[in-house]
Scaffold this active site. Structure first.
Site, mmCIF file in Angstrom:
data_model
loop_
_atom_site.group_PDB
_atom_site.id
_atom_site.type_symbol
_atom_site.label_atom_id
_atom_site.label_comp_id
_atom_site.label_asym_id
_atom_site.label_seq_id
_atom_site.Cartn_x
_atom_site.Cartn_y
_atom_site.Cartn_z
ATOM 1 N N ASP A 172 70.122 21.210 13.323
ATOM 2 C CA ASP A 172 71.534 21.191 12.966
ATOM 3 C C ASP A 172 72.051 19.854 13.439
ATOM 4 O O ASP A 172 71.731 19.414 14.544
ATOM 5 C CB ASP A 172 72.310 22.341 13.614
ATOM 6 C CG ASP A 172 73.689 22.495 12.984
ATOM 7 O OD1 ASP A 172 73.775 22.504 11.741
ATOM 8 O OD2 ASP A 172 74.682 22.597 13.727
ATOM 9 N N SER A 173 72.783 19.192 12.582
ATOM 10 C CA SER A 173 73.205 17.846 12.930
ATOM 11 C C SER A 173 74.573 17.553 12.360
ATOM 12 O O SER A 173 75.063 18.250 11.474
ATOM 13 C CB SER A 173 72.185 16.825 12.418
ATOM 14 O OG SER A 173 72.015 16.960 11.031
ATOM 15 N N TYR A 206 78.021 10.710 6.324
ATOM 16 C CA TYR A 206 78.859 9.707 6.974
ATOM 17 C C TYR A 206 78.173 8.345 7.112
ATOM 18 O O TYR A 206 78.737 7.436 7.721
ATOM 19 C CB TYR A 206 79.294 10.216 8.356
ATOM 20 C CG TYR A 206 80.157 11.457 8.296
ATOM 21 C CD1 TYR A 206 81.521 11.366 8.049
ATOM 22 C CD2 TYR A 206 79.601 12.728 8.472
ATOM 23 C CE1 TYR A 206 82.315 12.498 7.984
ATOM 24 C CE2 TYR A 206 80.390 13.869 8.409
ATOM 25 C CZ TYR A 206 81.749 13.750 8.160
ATOM 26 O OH TYR A 206 82.540 14.874 8.092
ATOM 27 N N ARG A 243 67.963 12.263 14.406
ATOM 28 C CA ARG A 243 66.945 13.267 14.073
ATOM 29 C C ARG A 243 65.575 12.817 14.561
ATOM 30 O O ARG A 243 64.818 13.605 15.122
ATOM 31 C CB ARG A 243 66.944 13.511 12.559
ATOM 32 C CG ARG A 243 66.181 14.757 12.160
ATOM 33 C CD ARG A 243 66.491 15.176 10.726
ATOM 34 N NE ARG A 243 67.834 15.721 10.612
ATOM 35 C CZ ARG A 243 68.851 15.134 9.974
ATOM 36 N NH1 ARG A 243 68.698 13.975 9.370
ATOM 37 N NH2 ARG A 243 70.033 15.706 9.924
#
Length: 180
Positions: free
Chosen positions: A54-55, A138, A165
């Protein structure tokens, strides 16, 4: 990443390689909670060790937001342009020296022996206008620390070498190595 770390003996399987399964909604307050929930769902559905991520983006001037709401910051999930427009509007009066931000990735591994959760961060700042055509989300407005280019202006190799990541997955290597 596994090859670069010298991890051999693991067969990577993607979601496309297993029967579809229901995932619980992302209701965690942190990236770590959401990554762990996804990995638990994958392990429960397949019986295979599962890695999930999840990022998102955290912005200092917004007290860490958009955070876990990054993909739906503008109200529509996955509308990158709207998310970027809203974030830039929210920071329109914030001076350049106070636009600190970080991309964050939490990666979780769930297997029959336990659960491992790690966090990688890629510090930087938010530009005043979008730049570059690469990447997604983004990337056009995120400028990594030490760079004058946005993440969207970096090559794929440059981004992979420095990203949040990549940093998180590198921290997960010992737990992945223990699987073999």
């Amino acid at each position: 990443m596994l090859d670069a770390a010298g991890v051999v003996g693991l067969e990577l399987v993607s979601l496309a390689d297993v029967p579809p399964y229901d995932e619980a909604p992302e209701t965690g307050a942190t990236f770590e909670e959401n990554a762990l929930a996804k990995a638990r769902d994958g392990y429960a559905a397949t019986g295979l060790p599962c890695v999930a991520d999840d990022s998102g983006l955290t912005v200092d001037a917004l007290n860490g937001m958009p955070g876990v709401l990054s993909a739906r910051w503008s109200g529509v999930h996955g509308d990158d342009e709207a998310n970027n427009r809203l974030l830039l509007a929210q920071l329109s009066d914030v001076p350049e020296g106070r636009r600190g931000a970080a991309f964050v990735s939490a990666c979780a591994l769930v297997d029959g022996h336990g659960e491992h959760v790690v966090r990688g961060e890629w510090p930087g700042s938010i530009a005043t206008v979008p730049r570059g055509a690469g990447g997604f989300g983004y990337d056009p407005i995120f400028v990594p620390s030490g760079s004058t280019r946005s993440s969207a202006e970096l090559t794929a190799a440059e981004k992979d070498a420095a990203s949040h990541r990549g940093r998180a997955l590198a921290l997960l290597v010992p737990a992945l190595r223990a699987l073999v």
